[in-house]
Design an enzyme around this catalytic site. Structure first.
Site, PDB file in Angstrom:
ATOM      1  N   LYS A  22       0.829  -1.210   0.000  1.00 55.57           N
ATOM      2  CA  LYS A  22       0.000   0.000   0.000  1.00 55.57           C
ATOM      3  C   LYS A  22       0.862   1.259   0.000  1.00 55.57           C
ATOM      4  O   LYS A  22       0.635   2.193  -0.780  1.00 55.57           O
ATOM      5  CB  LYS A  22      -0.906   0.010   1.238  1.00 55.57           C
ATOM      6  CG  LYS A  22      -1.672   1.316   1.436  1.00 55.57           C
ATOM      7  CD  LYS A  22      -2.444   1.320   2.734  1.00 55.57           C
ATOM      8  CE  LYS A  22      -1.660   1.878   3.878  1.00 55.57           C
ATOM      9  NZ  LYS A  22      -2.023   3.234   4.280  1.00 55.57           N
ATOM     10  N   ASN A  23       1.878   1.289   0.875  1.00 54.41           N
ATOM     11  CA  ASN A  23       2.681   2.501   1.027  1.00 54.41           C
ATOM     12  C   ASN A  23       3.623   2.757  -0.145  1.00 54.41           C
ATOM     13  O   ASN A  23       4.212   3.830  -0.239  1.00 54.41           O
ATOM     14  CB  ASN A  23       3.471   2.448   2.346  1.00 54.41           C
ATOM     15  CG  ASN A  23       2.561   2.591   3.554  1.00 54.41           C
ATOM     16  OD1 ASN A  23       1.437   3.070   3.446  1.00 54.41           O
ATOM     17  ND2 ASN A  23       3.030   2.144   4.711  1.00 54.41           N
ATOM     18  N   CYS A 121      -5.332   8.288   9.708  1.00 51.68           N
ATOM     19  CA  CYS A 121      -5.425   7.649  11.030  1.00 51.68           C
ATOM     20  C   CYS A 121      -5.109   8.657  12.136  1.00 51.68           C
ATOM     21  O   CYS A 121      -4.241   9.516  11.975  1.00 51.68           O
ATOM     22  CB  CYS A 121      -4.432   6.493  11.131  1.00 51.68           C
ATOM     23  SG  CYS A 121      -4.998   4.968  10.379  1.00 51.68           S
ATOM     24  N   ARG A 126       1.116  14.619  11.985  1.00 53.84           N
ATOM     25  CA  ARG A 126       1.959  14.303  10.835  1.00 53.84           C
ATOM     26  C   ARG A 126       1.940  15.531   9.912  1.00 53.84           C
ATOM     27  O   ARG A 126       1.261  15.552   8.894  1.00 53.84           O
ATOM     28  CB  ARG A 126       1.436  13.042  10.126  1.00 53.84           C
ATOM     29  CG  ARG A 126       1.507  11.822  11.019  1.00 53.84           C
ATOM     30  CD  ARG A 126       1.323  10.540  10.258  1.00 53.84           C
ATOM     31  NE  ARG A 126      -0.088  10.263  10.043  1.00 53.84           N
ATOM     32  CZ  ARG A 126      -0.539   9.141   9.470  1.00 53.84           C
ATOM     33  NH1 ARG A 126       0.300   8.223   9.061  1.00 53.84           N
ATOM     34  NH2 ARG A 126      -1.826   8.938   9.321  1.00 53.84           N
ATOM     35  N   PRO A 127       2.653  16.561  10.295  1.00 53.60           N
ATOM     36  CA  PRO A 127       2.543  17.826   9.579  1.00 53.60           C
ATOM     37  C   PRO A 127       3.104  17.741   8.169  1.00 53.60           C
ATOM     38  O   PRO A 127       3.955  16.914   7.862  1.00 53.60           O
ATOM     39  CB  PRO A 127       3.371  18.797  10.437  1.00 53.60           C
ATOM     40  CG  PRO A 127       4.339  17.929  11.161  1.00 53.60           C
ATOM     41  CD  PRO A 127       3.622  16.632  11.407  1.00 53.60           C
ATOM     42  N   VAL A 128       2.578  18.632   7.317  1.00 48.70           N
ATOM     43  CA  VAL A 128       3.039  18.670   5.924  1.00 48.70           C
ATOM     44  C   VAL A 128       3.932  19.891   5.679  1.00 48.70           C
ATOM     45  O   VAL A 128       4.159  20.272   4.538  1.00 48.70           O
ATOM     46  CB  VAL A 128       1.835  18.679   4.947  1.00 48.70           C
ATOM     47  CG1 VAL A 128       1.058  17.375   5.069  1.00 48.70           C
ATOM     48  CG2 VAL A 128       0.923  19.872   5.201  1.00 48.70           C
ATOM     49  N   ASP A 129       4.446  20.476   6.764  1.00 49.24           N
ATOM     50  CA  ASP A 129       5.237  21.697   6.596  1.00 49.24           C
ATOM     51  C   ASP A 129       6.500  21.461   5.767  1.00 49.24           C
ATOM     52  O   ASP A 129       6.937  22.343   5.026  1.00 49.24           O
ATOM     53  CB  ASP A 129       5.593  22.317   7.961  1.00 49.24           C
ATOM     54  CG  ASP A 129       6.371  21.372   8.859  1.00 49.24           C
ATOM     55  OD1 ASP A 129       6.071  20.169   8.841  1.00 49.24           O
ATOM     56  OD2 ASP A 129       7.270  21.837   9.575  1.00 49.24           O
ATOM     57  N   LEU A 130       7.097  20.262   5.859  1.00 45.56           N
ATOM     58  CA  LEU A 130       8.318  20.003   5.089  1.00 45.56           C
ATOM     59  C   LEU A 130       8.022  19.885   3.597  1.00 45.56           C
ATOM     60  O   LEU A 130       8.855  20.261   2.764  1.00 45.56           O
ATOM     61  CB  LEU A 130       9.030  18.755   5.607  1.00 45.56           C
ATOM     62  CG  LEU A 130       9.627  18.871   7.016  1.00 45.56           C
ATOM     63  CD1 LEU A 130      10.228  17.561   7.469  1.00 45.56           C
ATOM     64  CD2 LEU A 130      10.690  19.978   7.049  1.00 45.56           C
ATOM     65  N   ASP A 309       5.231   0.875  11.913  1.00 43.72           N
ATOM     66  CA  ASP A 309       4.041   0.141  11.472  1.00 43.72           C
ATOM     67  C   ASP A 309       4.014  -1.311  11.954  1.00 43.72           C
ATOM     68  O   ASP A 309       3.035  -2.017  11.719  1.00 43.72           O
ATOM     69  CB  ASP A 309       3.931   0.176   9.939  1.00 43.72           C
ATOM     70  CG  ASP A 309       3.357   1.492   9.429  1.00 43.72           C
ATOM     71  OD1 ASP A 309       2.898   2.296  10.255  1.00 43.72           O
ATOM     72  OD2 ASP A 309       3.367   1.709   8.201  1.00 43.72           O
ATOM     73  N   ILE A 331       8.152   7.696  16.660  1.00 43.96           N
ATOM     74  CA  ILE A 331       7.704   8.336  15.411  1.00 43.96           C
ATOM     75  C   ILE A 331       6.411   9.118  15.623  1.00 43.96           C
ATOM     76  O   ILE A 331       6.319  10.295  15.287  1.00 43.96           O
ATOM     77  CB  ILE A 331       7.503   7.288  14.295  1.00 43.96           C
ATOM     78  CG1 ILE A 331       8.744   6.399  14.143  1.00 43.96           C
ATOM     79  CG2 ILE A 331       7.172   7.972  12.974  1.00 43.96           C
ATOM     80  CD1 ILE A 331       9.987   7.091  13.662  1.00 43.96           C
ATOM     81  N   ARG A 401      -8.249  -0.606   5.083  1.00 42.97           N
ATOM     82  CA  ARG A 401      -7.411   0.402   4.426  1.00 42.97           C
ATOM     83  C   ARG A 401      -6.040  -0.152   4.051  1.00 42.97           C
ATOM     84  O   ARG A 401      -5.388   0.383   3.151  1.00 42.97           O
ATOM     85  CB  ARG A 401      -7.218   1.616   5.344  1.00 42.97           C
ATOM     86  CG  ARG A 401      -8.471   2.472   5.528  1.00 42.97           C
ATOM     87  CD  ARG A 401      -8.150   3.707   6.365  1.00 42.97           C
ATOM     88  NE  ARG A 401      -6.990   4.382   5.812  1.00 42.97           N
ATOM     89  CZ  ARG A 401      -6.032   4.969   6.526  1.00 42.97           C
ATOM     90  NH1 ARG A 401      -6.095   4.936   7.836  1.00 42.97           N
ATOM     91  NH2 ARG A 401      -5.031   5.562   5.947  1.00 42.97           N
TER      92      ARG A 401
END
Length: 421
Positions: A22-23, A121, A126-130, A309, A331, A401
């Site tokens: 999936k990933n 989830c 899990r920021p998207v700033d990067l 995971d 994490i 999922r």
């Protein structure tokens, strides 16, 4: 709403075919946005998240043709020759964080993208700033307005970008954007996960020039356009690990086939420490257990260390092992939500901050439990397989999922498990 009903206490024996990852599949699907020619993919798993992303790509204008084969892995052909909609709306993004991966390729090829801030989830921040900082370094003008990331760039420029923290989706998003940027991009402190390597392999087959994937420095030399290609998605190392832990916990011998052993070194090492016998071949891993399992300490960290995971699954293993062990999560700050559900089954677990101390018990007892996220769902299935009596797992839409036909695969190994509506 579907539930899983498990009658525990049965050893598992036999072979299980591992599905595509999936990933790995999610970023590779979005790579189709980088080319006007078709991208043909095989070994694409039949999962809820895959369907969600394909629906998003179709909404944007990608022509999607999908064939499902329960035993051979799905085939998907994507044609993004014309993309009239450069937006990923909230309604289609809210359930899955990986939707952010359309941002980089859409901006790089079309000069503009509007993507809702993502969901997924509830395992922590899990920021998207990067993602945003990296694209800005490459010359993008980005505004966040009304819950959307709105990015514009006439032409992205190659740049050197050092990531403050290791981010898998951030590495993938920026790597895809850099493929069509002018000049050379260097990503430092990049994620080293096998799924990043698989994406690089797919992009290279489309004509991208990428070196260093699998290391912490990835270099991308931009090209004017990418062409169509064919690519087989790598096997799912987390599904593999989950079935191996299931075999170790339940006893018997379980052989996972069509998998990639070198992507699971940390997991195999911990299984051996726990007392399981593990053998590997070119594309298979077998686990057998006769005696009692021993508790093993776990500390999650970015690849090649122990994967976050697989943390919940090993916590389930420690619940029935001899001795006590610590499980430390580095994490995600909110990834112990399965603890209280394991306690409902009789587990002895104490949590302090980011560490859980697990003391093995003689047995778990079946109960009704609730899944809170994808990997927590898997951990409760594993616990249910060894618990005495009947276990019912509620809210298994999380499980769908990330695990393809898990009850069918476990049933084929001898488990007494079925889906109830």
């Amino acid at each position: 709403m579907d539930k899983l009903l498990i009658h525990g206490g049965v050893p598992l024996n036999g072979e299980v075919r591992i599905s595509g990852a999936k990933n790995a599949a999610l970023p590779i699907l979005t790579a189709a946005l980088l080319s006007a020619q078709p991208l043909r993919l095989s070994n694409v798993p039949d999962l809820k998240d895959i369907g969600t992303l394909l629906a998003l790509l179709a909404h944007m204008g990608v022509r999607v043709a999908r064939q499902r084969d329960k035993h051979q892995g799905g085939q998907v052909e994507l044609n993004a020759s014309s993309i009239p909609v450069l937006e990923a709306p909230y309604e289609m993004v809210k359930t899955m964080r990986a939707s952010i991966l359309v941002l980089g390729p859409t901006l790089a090829r079309f000069g503009e993208a509007r993507v809702s801030l993502p969901g997924g989830c509830a395992i922590g921040s899990r920021p998207v700033d990067l993602h945003i900082k990296g694209l800005q370094t490459m010359g993008a003008e980005i505004h966040i307005e009304h819950g959307y990331i709105h990015a514009k760039a006439i032409k992205l420029k190659g740049a050197r970008f050092v990531m403050d923290a290791v981010t898998v989706t951030g590495t993938e998003n920026l790597m895809m954007a850099a493929c069509l940027a002018e000049g050379t991009t260097v990503l430092e402190n990049a994620a080293r996960e096998p799924e990043v390597v698989d994406l690089a392999r797919c992009l290279t087959s489309m004509g991208a020039k990428i070196t260093g994937a699998g290391t912490d420095i990835i270099t991308i030399e931009g090209v004017s356009e990418l062409h169509g290609a064919e690519h087989a998605v790598m096997p799912d190392r987390i599904e593999t690990g989950t079935f191996l832990v299931a075999g170790a916990m339940a006893g018997g011998c379980v052989k996972t086939t069509h998998t990639q052993p070198d992507a699971l070194d940390a997991v195999i090492s911990k299984l051996r420490q726990a007392g399981a016998a593990v053998e590997t071949g070119p594309d298979w891993i077998q686990v057998c257990r006769q005696g009692k399992l021993k508790a093993v300490d776990i500390r999650t960290a970015p690849h090649p260390a122990f994967p976050t995971d697989m943390q919940a699954q090993f916590m389930a293993l420690n619940c029935i092992a001899e001795g006590a062990a610590s499980v430390t999560e580095t994490i995600f700050e909110n990834r112990f939500m399965h603890v209280q559900e394991l306690q409902r089954l009789g587990a002895n677990i104490d949590v302090s901050g980011h560490t859980a101390l697990v003391r093995g018990v003689e047995r778990l007892d079946g109960a009704t439990v609730m899944a809170t996220d994808l990997r927590a769902s898997a951990c409760l299935v594993l616990a249910g397989l060894v618990a005495q009596g009947e276990t019912i797992i509620d809210r298994i839409y999380h499980l769908d999922r990330g695990y393809e036909h898990i009850e069918d695969k476990l049933s084929a190994l001898g488990a007494r498990i079925r889906r109830i509506h």
